[in-house]
Scaffold this motif. Sequence first.
Motif, short mmCIF file in Angstrom:
data_model
loop_
_atom_site.label_atom_id
_atom_site.label_comp_id
_atom_site.label_asym_id
_atom_site.label_seq_id
_atom_site.Cartn_x
_atom_site.Cartn_y
_atom_site.Cartn_z
N LEU A 1 0.94 -0.97 0.39
CA LEU A 1 -0.02 0.23 -0.36
C LEU A 1 1.14 1.14 0.31
N HIS A 2 1.95 1.29 0.34
CA HIS A 2 2.90 2.24 1.13
C HIS A 2 3.69 2.54 -0.75
N LEU A 3 3.56 1.36 -1.26
CA LEU A 3 4.05 1.41 -2.52
C LEU A 3 3.43 2.56 -3.48
N SER A 4 1.52 1.81 -3.36
CA SER A 4 0.94 2.50 -3.80
C SER A 4 0.55 3.76 -4.45
N SER A 5 0.41 4.26 -2.16
CA SER A 5 0.24 5.46 -2.89
C SER A 5 1.67 6.66 -3.12
N LEU A 6 2.90 5.74 -3.16
CA LEU A 6 4.00 6.80 -3.54
C LEU A 6 4.63 6.65 -5.55
N HIS B 1 -2.07 -1.78 -7.76
CA HIS B 1 -0.84 -3.00 -6.41
C HIS B 1 0.42 -2.63 -6.96
N GLY B 2 1.64 -2.40 -6.01
CA GLY B 2 2.65 -1.73 -5.59
C GLY B 2 3.41 -2.46 -6.40
N LEU B 3 3.20 -4.21 -6.88
CA LEU B 3 4.14 -5.08 -7.48
C LEU B 3 3.99 -4.89 -8.82
N ALA B 4 2.42 -5.05 -9.17
CA ALA B 4 1.81 -4.69 -10.25
C ALA B 4 2.70 -3.74 -11.22
N LEU B 5 2.36 -1.78 -10.03
CA LEU B 5 3.33 -0.86 -10.82
C LEU B 5 4.65 -1.12 -11.05
N LYS B 6 5.62 -1.50 -9.77
CA LYS B 6 6.69 -1.78 -9.70
C LYS B 6 6.85 -3.00 -11.49
N LEU B 7 5.99 -4.53 -11.68
CA LEU B 7 6.93 -4.97 -12.93
C LEU B 7 6.09 -3.89 -14.01
N ASP B 8 5.06 -3.30 -14.12
CA ASP B 8 5.07 -2.73 -15.44
C ASP B 8 6.35 -1.67 -15.00
N HIS B 9 6.98 -0.28 -14.87
CA HIS B 9 8.30 0.12 -15.13
C HIS B 9 8.92 -1.14 -14.93
N ILE B 10 9.38 -2.28 -15.08
CA ILE B 10 10.49 -3.35 -14.73
C ILE B 10 10.19 -3.16 -16.82
N MET B 11 9.00 -3.92 -16.78
CA MET B 11 8.71 -4.53 -18.32
C MET B 11 8.95 -3.56 -19.32
N LEU B 12 8.00 -2.08 -19.00
CA LEU B 12 9.04 -1.37 -20.25
C LEU B 12 10.43 -0.17 -20.11
N PHE C 1 20.64 -4.92 -14.82
CA PHE C 1 21.18 -4.23 -13.86
C PHE C 1 19.80 -2.61 -13.50
N SER C 2 19.17 -2.67 -14.56
CA SER C 2 18.44 -1.81 -14.67
C SER C 2 17.43 -1.87 -13.57
N THR C 3 16.99 -3.27 -13.71
CA THR C 3 15.25 -4.29 -13.60
C THR C 3 15.63 -4.17 -11.88
N TYR C 4 17.12 -4.01 -11.58
CA TYR C 4 17.40 -4.38 -9.86
C TYR C 4 17.14 -3.01 -9.66
N ALA C 5 17.53 -1.85 -10.09
CA ALA C 5 17.49 -0.47 -9.91
C ALA C 5 16.07 0.33 -9.46
N THR C 6 15.51 -0.47 -10.96
CA THR C 6 14.13 -0.41 -10.72
C THR C 6 13.41 -0.55 -9.68
N ALA C 7 13.71 -1.87 -9.27
CA ALA C 7 12.80 -2.35 -8.55
C ALA C 7 13.08 -1.97 -6.98
#
Length: 268
Positions: free
Chosen positions: A30-35, A104-115, A142-148
């Motif tokens: 939830l904290h990640l989603s709010s960010l 969902h916070g994990l879904a948002l991060k996965l979206d960023h990683i996929m792009l 590297f970018s996947t780790y840093a993005t996550a």
Amino acid sequence: VLTQSTGCPAPIDHERDTMTDDSRTLVSSLHLSSLLDHCETNHAVHPHIAEFWNTVSASAFIFVGVLALARHGRGGSSETRYKALAIFCILSGVTGVWAHATLHGLALKLDHIMLTLTFTLFLWLIDGDDYLLIFWQIHALFSTYATAAFHWFYPIHMNIVAVAIFCMLWRKMQMYPDAPNSERVLNLAVVVSLAASTLLASDHLACGHSLALPQMHAVGQVLVALVLHYAYVLHLYLRQVQLGQPCEIAFRLQFWPYVRKLTKAHNA
């Protein structure tokens, strides 16, 4: 832990500890989603879709990817690299729809990683040498780790990669100065990308201000998908010129380019 009255160890509340452990992941999500939330009012259009227009606009990546996949082999190239780029674009749209629909916070991060994976793969394939995929794998890891791990890394990295893509495409265009319409496509990609970056940045910087529009992110996503199409067409065209395949860039409605093979009769 000792009690104040007797000094004896206090009984452990296993139920309370279990609830705290189980809720830790939910609180972090939830904290990640709010960010990563956007200006669009959540659940305003549909009770089961958090950001309706952002969800709809994310499907633009699916449209661009499916269109590229449908033209695979008919637009001048049947190389696996362009099929892979189209599939990555579709997956970016799928994760984007999931992320904006659920927040969902994990879904948002996965979206960023996929792009991130899609744009970096695009960059490393511009020169056309397969051995460069080794460097893409290093870059992607590297970018996947840093993005996550870091929220600030994704927008900075993506803007750097976008500028690098335009520079590499322009550099490759200089090798084929007689390529018709290639400069027009690159100019369209640059102009639309600037508009997209402005909208996406304003969605975060101006959110809560009277000038902020709830659909800024949605329009920005559509423009990013359009830029990806422009860059894909130019990428494919320059690759075909590099391989000595007769083709040209044609336009539909003056703004939608595509690569068209030239027949022997046309060349004559």
